[in-house]
Design an enzyme around this catalytic site. Structure first.
Site, mmCIF file in Angstrom:
data_model
loop_
_atom_site.group_PDB
_atom_site.id
_atom_site.type_symbol
_atom_site.label_atom_id
_atom_site.label_comp_id
_atom_site.label_asym_id
_atom_site.label_seq_id
_atom_site.Cartn_x
_atom_site.Cartn_y
_atom_site.Cartn_z
ATOM 1 N N LYS A 12 -10.092 -4.253 -2.432
ATOM 2 C CA LYS A 12 -9.493 -5.570 -2.709
ATOM 3 C C LYS A 12 -8.250 -5.767 -1.832
ATOM 4 O O LYS A 12 -7.762 -4.809 -1.218
ATOM 5 C CB LYS A 12 -9.134 -5.652 -4.196
ATOM 6 C CG LYS A 12 -8.132 -4.585 -4.646
ATOM 7 C CD LYS A 12 -8.017 -4.513 -6.167
ATOM 8 C CE LYS A 12 -7.063 -3.414 -6.592
ATOM 9 N NZ LYS A 12 -7.067 -3.208 -8.056
ATOM 10 N N TYR A 35 23.171 -8.238 9.533
ATOM 11 C CA TYR A 35 23.534 -9.359 8.653
ATOM 12 C C TYR A 35 24.448 -8.910 7.524
ATOM 13 O O TYR A 35 24.248 -7.836 6.929
ATOM 14 C CB TYR A 35 22.278 -9.957 8.007
ATOM 15 C CG TYR A 35 21.510 -10.888 8.910
ATOM 16 C CD1 TYR A 35 22.069 -12.089 9.347
ATOM 17 C CD2 TYR A 35 20.210 -10.585 9.298
ATOM 18 C CE1 TYR A 35 21.344 -12.955 10.164
ATOM 19 C CE2 TYR A 35 19.478 -11.444 10.105
ATOM 20 C CZ TYR A 35 20.054 -12.633 10.540
ATOM 21 O OH TYR A 35 19.340 -13.477 11.330
HETATM 22 C C1 PLP Z 1 -7.214 -1.754 -8.259
HETATM 23 C C2 PLP Z 1 -8.135 -1.186 -9.253
HETATM 24 C C3 PLP Z 1 -8.633 0.125 -9.117
HETATM 25 C C4 PLP Z 1 -8.139 1.073 -8.043
HETATM 26 O O1 PLP Z 1 -6.879 1.588 -8.416
HETATM 27 P P1 PLP Z 1 -6.111 2.703 -7.532
HETATM 28 O O2 PLP Z 1 -4.922 3.027 -8.340
HETATM 29 O O3 PLP Z 1 -5.742 2.023 -6.251
HETATM 30 O O4 PLP Z 1 -7.043 3.812 -7.333
HETATM 31 C C5 PLP Z 1 -9.589 0.551 -10.011
HETATM 32 N N1 PLP Z 1 -10.015 -0.251 -11.032
HETATM 33 C C6 PLP Z 1 -9.533 -1.508 -11.205
HETATM 34 C C7 PLP Z 1 -10.016 -2.323 -12.353
HETATM 35 C C8 PLP Z 1 -8.564 -2.015 -10.345
HETATM 36 O O5 PLP Z 1 -8.064 -3.230 -10.547
#
Ligand code: PLP
Length: 370
Positions: free
Chosen positions: A33, A260
């Site tokens: 994702k 800055y």
């Molecule tokens: C993002 C996500 C994962 C993966 O999590 P990690 O901590 O990056 O391994 C797994 N399951 C769901 C439902 C998620 O939203």
């Protein structure tokens, strides 16, 4: 000449981390994702041609993968938002999470939806998405009565990164009886709960399809320097190396400030190097003075505030280190092979997930070892 700010993505390391994540679980859907945590959605998916499947956050991401010719199983973790999304999932053979009654109401409207592979999500304490434990039996029954196809019972752990806690055991123990009970009605039902932290630290949990994310990118899911954190840092291979170059050098006198807000006043005659990266590239503005930058085998320190396109480092030579070979054009690493992204994230009071996701499109992704 192109801007020297690049994220080098080592695809072989993603494949190696995937194999490690799969370990002895039956199957693993690689979580890609949010543009594969900033690493590039389709490039990562294509590198993982041996993966059992992929998980993404929303339908748009799933359709992008199908458009790019990805044929493996794809799961949408958020499920469908409206009727058109469920129809698209059907058309493109995309597996969907079912977590809310509004979704069930839509699915009941059309018998074609019985062809969808659904993952029924139960909330075991995250209190974000999912049916409550007490509702699960009734929801399963409604799905049966409607003729829907539930492929998996899934849940997402709230505290799998906290290995000193029993919460994850408790949460799994709440899920397991639902699974055992529903197996009587759905003999091929599988169970899925493990994210990276659970894969790495809860090997006893029954998990037919794990869902590793951050570990694929070679980063530890643990926050601090616990033994498990050190162990997973050494097991995983860093995938992204964020690089840039020195674009200017100059001297400032003791008592002058850099950057800055004039927040950083130097207390010796200081040679300053300017690096072409800033928060406009996704390098966090919250990185404090002293945050390390890797250069020619040495650690430099950030001086003053990170700005949009640049940041400053101290490149003064002294008894401890000779930095005279650092000049305009010298390459630096912000995180990656030599500097752990977890360390930078800690200093910025965030997690490596956010550092990776925050990289902007201005940073060219360069893929190596395909
Ligand atoms: C993002 C996500 C994962 C993966 O999590 P990690 O901590 O990056 O391994 C797994 N399951 C769901 C439902 C998620 O939203």
């Amino acid at each position: 000449m192109a801007r020297p700010t690049q994220a080098i993505i080592n695809l072989q390391h993603i494949k190696d981390n995937y194999q490690l994540a799969k370990g002895n679980s039956t199957s693993a859907y690689a979580v890609i994702k949010a543009n594969a945590y900033g690493h590039g959605l389709t490039s990562v998916a294509k590198a993982l041609s041996g993966a059992d499947g992929f998980a993404v956050a929303c339908l748009e991401e799933a359709l992008q993968l199908r458009e790019q010719g990805i044929t493996q199983a794809i799961l949408v973790l958020g499920g469908g938002i409206d009727l058109s999304e469920w129809e698209a999932a059907l058309e493109h053979d995309i597996e969907m999470v079912l977590h809310h009654p509004h979704q069930l109401a839509t699915l009941k409207k059309d018998p074609r939806f019985s062809r969808l592979k659904l993952w029924l999500k139960v909330d075991t304490g995250m209190n974000r998405l999912g049916f409550r434990i007490a509702e699960a039996e009734n929801i399963f029954k409604q799905c049966r009565d409607t003729g829907l196809n539930i492929k998996a019972l899934m849940s997402h752990f709230a505290c799998a990164d906290d290995v000193d806690e029993t919460k994850t055991d408790d949460q799994f123990n709440a899920l397991k009886p639902i699974y055992e009970q529903q197996l009587l009605h759905w003999p091929s039902l599988i169970i899925s709960s493990n994210n990276s932290a659970a894969v790495l630290s809860w090997p006893k949990i029954i998990d037919h399809i794990s869902r590793p994310g951050i570990m694929l990118y070679g980063s530890s899911p643990y926050i601090s320097h616990s033994p498990i954190d050190q162990q997973s840092r050494s097991l995983l291979k860093p995938v992204m190396t964020l690089k840039s170059k020195i674009v200017s050098t100059h001297w400032v006198n003791s008592g002058e400030s850099v950057g800055y807000g004039a927040t950083q006043v130097v207390t010796r005659k200081t040679r300053v190097g300017i690096i072409a990266i800033g928060y406009g590239d996704g390098y966090p503005r919250s990185a404090p003075t002293g945050t390390p930058v890797w250069c020619n085998g040495k650690r430099l320190k950030i001086l003053g505030r990170v700005s949009m396109d640049m940041l400053c480092v101290d490149i003064t030579s002294d008894q401890q280190s000779d930095l005279t070979n650092i000049e305009v054009g010298t390459e630096v690493e912000l995180w990656g092979e030599n500097l752990c992204a977890n360390e930078i994230a800690d200093l910025c009071q965030t997690i490596s997930y956010e550092l990776f996701c925050q990289l902007t499109p201005r940073v060219k992704r360069v893929y190596i070892n395909p």
